[in-house]
Design a protein around this motif. Sequence first.
Motif, PDB file in Angstrom:
ATOM      1  N   PHE A 277      46.875 -55.716 -10.159  1.00 29.50           N
ATOM      2  CA  PHE A 277      47.586 -57.440 -10.192  1.00 29.50           C
ATOM      3  C   PHE A 277      46.935 -58.180  -9.908  1.00 29.50           C
ATOM      4  CE2 PHE A 277      48.236 -56.030  -6.184  1.00 29.50           C
ATOM      5  CZ  PHE A 277      48.184 -57.543  -5.084  1.00 29.50           C
ATOM      6  N   TRP A 278      47.538 -59.275 -10.348  1.00 24.72           N
ATOM      7  CA  TRP A 278      46.902 -60.829 -10.909  1.00 24.72           C
ATOM      8  C   TRP A 278      47.146 -61.534  -9.127  1.00 24.72           C
ATOM      9  CZ3 TRP A 278      42.659 -63.095 -13.733  1.00 24.72           C
ATOM     10  CH2 TRP A 278      42.217 -62.205 -14.916  1.00 24.72           C
TER      11      TRP A 278
ATOM     12  N   LEU B 238      57.844 -64.575  -2.416  1.00 26.27           N
ATOM     13  CA  LEU B 238      57.347 -65.009  -3.010  1.00 26.27           C
ATOM     14  C   LEU B 238      55.920 -65.540  -2.827  1.00 26.27           C
ATOM     15  CD1 LEU B 238      57.049 -65.366  -6.263  1.00 26.27           C
ATOM     16  CD2 LEU B 238      57.750 -67.508  -6.041  1.00 26.27           C
ATOM     17  N   ILE B 239      55.250 -66.200  -1.258  1.00 24.71           N
ATOM     18  CA  ILE B 239      54.658 -66.536  -0.916  1.00 24.71           C
ATOM     19  C   ILE B 239      54.036 -66.546   0.311  1.00 24.71           C
ATOM     20  CG2 ILE B 239      52.789 -68.417  -0.776  1.00 24.71           C
ATOM     21  CD1 ILE B 239      53.682 -70.043  -2.758  1.00 24.71           C
TER      22      ILE B 239
ATOM     23  N   LEU C 172      49.620 -65.850  -3.362  1.00 24.91           N
ATOM     24  CA  LEU C 172      50.583 -65.995  -4.725  1.00 24.91           C
ATOM     25  C   LEU C 172      50.330 -65.010  -5.682  1.00 24.91           C
ATOM     26  CD1 LEU C 172      53.460 -66.820  -5.654  1.00 24.91           C
ATOM     27  CD2 LEU C 172      52.168 -68.207  -7.835  1.00 24.91           C
ATOM     28  N   GLY C 173      51.453 -63.807  -5.583  1.00 25.98           N
ATOM     29  CA  GLY C 173      51.463 -62.234  -6.178  1.00 25.98           C
ATOM     30  C   GLY C 173      52.146 -63.142  -8.075  1.00 25.98           C
TER      31      GLY C 173
ATOM     32  N   ALA D  31      55.862 -63.935  -9.806  1.00 28.81           N
ATOM     33  CA  ALA D  31      56.553 -65.295  -9.503  1.00 28.81           C
ATOM     34  C   ALA D  31      56.152 -65.329 -11.427  1.00 28.81           C
ATOM     35  CB  ALA D  31      54.910 -66.436  -9.671  1.00 28.81           C
ATOM     36  N   LEU D  32      55.977 -64.711 -12.143  1.00 27.83           N
ATOM     37  CA  LEU D  32      56.663 -63.866 -13.518  1.00 27.83           C
ATOM     38  C   LEU D  32      58.032 -63.926 -13.446  1.00 27.83           C
ATOM     39  CD1 LEU D  32      53.610 -63.290 -14.949  1.00 27.83           C
ATOM     40  CD2 LEU D  32      55.231 -65.260 -16.598  1.00 27.83           C
ATOM     41  N   LEU D  33      58.381 -62.721 -12.792  1.00 28.11           N
ATOM     42  CA  LEU D  33      59.946 -61.695 -12.681  1.00 28.11           C
ATOM     43  C   LEU D  33      60.735 -63.588 -12.071  1.00 28.11           C
ATOM     44  CD1 LEU D  33      59.675 -58.856 -10.222  1.00 28.11           C
ATOM     45  CD2 LEU D  33      60.163 -59.200 -12.491  1.00 28.11           C
ATOM     46  N   PHE D  34      60.279 -63.960 -10.954  1.00 24.61           N
ATOM     47  CA  PHE D  34      61.020 -65.155 -10.579  1.00 24.61           C
ATOM     48  C   PHE D  34      61.356 -66.363 -11.666  1.00 24.61           C
ATOM     49  CE2 PHE D  34      60.599 -69.170  -8.652  1.00 24.61           C
ATOM     50  CZ  PHE D  34      62.120 -69.353  -8.086  1.00 24.61           C
TER      51      PHE D  34
END
Length: 462
Positions: free
Chosen positions: A243-244, A386-387, A432-433, A437-440
Amino acid sequence: MKRDKISKLLGCGEDGQEVIVCGWVRTKRKSKGFSFLVVNDGSCQEVLQVVADESLATYSAVESAGTGAAIKVVGKLKASPAKGQSWEVQALEVVLLGEADATYPLQKKGHSLEFLREIAHLRPRTNTFGAMFRVRNTLSMAVHNFFQSRGFVWAHTPILTAADGEGAGEMFSVTTLDLEGSLPKTDKKQTDFAQDFFGKRAYLCVTGQLEGEFMAQSLGDIYTFGPTFRAENSNTYRHLAEFWMIEPEMAFADLADDMDLAEDFLKCLLRDVVNKCPAELEFFEKMYKNIKVQELDDLANCSFARVSYSEAVEILSKSGKKFEHPVNWGMDFNSEHERFLSEETFKKPVFVYDFPKDIKAFYMRCNDDGKTVAGMDLLVPKIGELIGGSQREERLDLLLKRMEEMKIPMDNLEWYIDLRRYGTAPHAGFGLGFERALLFITGMQNIRDTLPCPRFPGHIEF
């Protein structure tokens, strides 16, 4: 003439304008001597209808262009009389660039997300994944714009490493030794990595934070944005093996500065995606019903809550809610606790800070109470954490003590310890993954649907 992107034509096209449109056929139908091809080129969520008269000299290409075929259309842009579309293209010439036969799997019907994961090489052509990857692109640019505008330097930290940056041990090994042959052994009958490519054992990195710290100790403020790897054998909707991560690091900063930056950063991402991807977010809201664009906009303009870990435990204990995992001081929060705090207690993002030292990493700064560290997690509705970040331990004696307590091998971290010997300074940062964040932001339910080629246990296709 170069091709015209559909996004540009729909935004500023002119009636009668001669255009060249290239894309993939979504659907095709015939009526009263005309064929109507719905085409998408990936530049936006919308499609463009092409109208082709049977009298066209190149009509044979239209007849051969089934669903999934790639075509080039030379024609004129005209105001469309059809409902739900502003423009259409009246074809003057159609060129079949690439046929798609009857086995093309993306026909005009609904497909499950599970099925689409099996054809990841084609799923970007769907509405869902076209939207996802355009949102991903917008957020990627927002990351760079945010940090660059604040004078942060983008640091390119290594992907190959000899050190475990988290102390968790869940790392992928990297080797050039012949695994099919006879591995070299030490006197203790262990694999002799001294004969490997790097002369010692190597891994894929789990974080760029440690290297980011020495960059920040020279450049002031830096950030990383790149792939990281975790060898967790976890088959959940929230975990990936690759993952990024986005990891800013600030010199001369404390935990309060860290939380300020994290709040500003997330708000910036939300504002950017709401402003630049309205069609994509409206699609996710309509199709998957897990987000509301207005809620994202509201979060971008609210003030995040802040509560200490001890206060959060007290809130959970007195809530009257029966949690699957019992609440007690010293535990690590589960998703149910995180979501309760963000969704039901504060009803917005909330920072929890000053965690028990026994559940946090060795590099977090010890607080004066001797029980907690200056770490923080940002919890958001529907996702939980998230963070995660902290003020780093800059004091040499306390860092060495923590590493000894947590049995962190020092052999490959002498350089990290050196930072506390040579001009040590307070510093802080967070991670931050990007996929989380995209899921959120999109409301999708499975993290495997946030990037082109997901890697998870038992799966390394494409």
